[in-house]
Design a protein around this motif. Structure first.
Motif, mmCIF file in Angstrom:
data_model
loop_
_atom_site.group_PDB
_atom_site.id
_atom_site.type_symbol
_atom_site.label_atom_id
_atom_site.label_comp_id
_atom_site.label_asym_id
_atom_site.label_seq_id
_atom_site.Cartn_x
_atom_site.Cartn_y
_atom_site.Cartn_z
ATOM 1 N N LYS A 15 57.590 26.525 39.283
ATOM 2 C CA LYS A 15 58.146 27.824 39.669
ATOM 3 C C LYS A 15 58.193 28.679 38.422
ATOM 4 O O LYS A 15 58.753 28.274 37.403
ATOM 5 N N VAL A 16 57.590 29.889 38.497
ATOM 6 C CA VAL A 16 57.459 30.758 37.331
ATOM 7 C C VAL A 16 58.084 32.111 37.637
ATOM 8 O O VAL A 16 57.778 32.725 38.661
ATOM 9 N N ASP A 17 58.967 32.569 36.752
ATOM 10 C CA ASP A 17 59.581 33.887 36.885
ATOM 11 C C ASP A 17 58.643 34.904 36.246
ATOM 12 O O ASP A 17 58.421 34.886 35.047
ATOM 13 N N VAL A 18 58.062 35.800 37.085
ATOM 14 C CA VAL A 18 57.131 36.812 36.590
ATOM 15 C C VAL A 18 57.744 38.201 36.644
ATOM 16 O O VAL A 18 57.056 39.196 36.468
ATOM 17 N N GLY A 19 59.038 38.294 36.904
ATOM 18 C CA GLY A 19 59.713 39.583 36.940
ATOM 19 C C GLY A 19 59.741 40.225 38.305
ATOM 20 O O GLY A 19 60.139 41.367 38.444
ATOM 21 N N GLY A 20 59.311 39.511 39.327
ATOM 22 C CA GLY A 20 59.326 40.039 40.688
ATOM 23 C C GLY A 20 60.601 39.641 41.413
ATOM 24 O O GLY A 20 61.533 39.075 40.836
ATOM 25 N N ARG A 56 43.435 14.279 35.231
ATOM 26 C CA ARG A 56 43.791 13.233 34.262
ATOM 27 C C ARG A 56 44.656 13.777 33.135
ATOM 28 O O ARG A 56 45.462 13.050 32.569
ATOM 29 N N ASN A 57 44.451 15.032 32.775
ATOM 30 C CA ASN A 57 45.152 15.636 31.646
ATOM 31 C C ASN A 57 46.118 16.695 32.166
ATOM 32 O O ASN A 57 45.792 17.869 32.256
ATOM 33 N N ARG A 58 47.321 16.274 32.527
ATOM 34 C CA ARG A 58 48.323 17.204 33.044
ATOM 35 C C ARG A 58 48.989 17.955 31.889
ATOM 36 O O ARG A 58 49.199 17.395 30.826
ATOM 37 N N PRO A 59 49.327 19.230 32.114
ATOM 38 C CA PRO A 59 49.977 19.995 31.037
ATOM 39 C C PRO A 59 51.410 19.511 30.807
ATOM 40 O O PRO A 59 52.102 19.118 31.746
ATOM 41 N N ALA A 102 46.506 25.148 37.394
ATOM 42 C CA ALA A 102 46.321 26.559 37.045
ATOM 43 C C ALA A 102 46.450 26.797 35.546
ATOM 44 O O ALA A 102 46.065 27.859 35.065
ATOM 45 N N PHE A 103 46.963 25.833 34.802
ATOM 46 C CA PHE A 103 47.141 25.999 33.366
ATOM 47 C C PHE A 103 45.838 25.699 32.625
ATOM 48 O O PHE A 103 45.039 24.877 33.077
#
Length: 163
Positions: A129-134, A151-154, A144-145
């Motif tokens: 969950k990302v707060d983008v100001g909306g 295999r390579n999770r952020p 998406a990162f």
């Protein structure tokens, strides 16, 4: 204010789609349908041959029209979704371009496809969950990162509090 009231009275009296070129830099209201130049009859805007915007009319129309903030494609129509002035920017090579509604607002309204900077506020499973100001947080998959694979999770930590 008087200009918007005049536009509203004209729109509700005629209840017809208007040519987008004829209303550029004029006030448009939510619920209006717009006609693009390739859909206008030879008689010009306001003629008897006008028909509502058909976005899936077939292969004969190669013009690419992008709907910006304040406009929405609903089936085969182009609808105005917020009040403001209709703006248009010509593309680099050919017809079409970008149409959007320019309005005064105090809050940023994120639209799908916008490039934004946000703060990760929560992680649940494979979704961040990302707060983008909306008004609501955005949901992003871990894929998406940049550089992320199955295999390579952020390694992203949720922010404890917003400053």
């Amino acid at each position: 204010m008087a200009e918007a009231a005049g536009v509203a009275a004209e729109f509700f009296a005629s209840n017809r789609a208007r040519a987008a070129r004829a209303v550029l830099d004029q006030v448009v209201l939510p619920g209006e349908e717009l006609l693009l130049p390739e859909q206008e009859d030879g008689e010009g805007p306001g003629g008897a041959g006008e028909r509502p915007l058909r976005l899936n009319a077939g292969a004969r129309s190669r013009v690419r029209v992008v709907c910006g903030p304040g406009l929405r494609r609903c089936g085969d129509r182009l609808l105005v979704t917020k009040c403001g002035r209709l703006r248009h920017r010509e593309p680099g090579g050919g017809g079409g371009g970008v149409y959007w509604v320019d309005s005064q607002q105090k809050r940023y309204v994120p639209v799908k496809g916008d490039h934004v900077i946000g703060i990760v506020t929560a992680k649940s499973g494979d979704i961040f969950k990302v707060d983008v100001g909306g008004s609501e947080p955005a949901s992003l998959s871990y894929l998406a990162f940049e550089g992320a694979t199955k295999r390579n999770r952020p390694n992203v930590q949720a922010a404890s509090s917003r400053l």
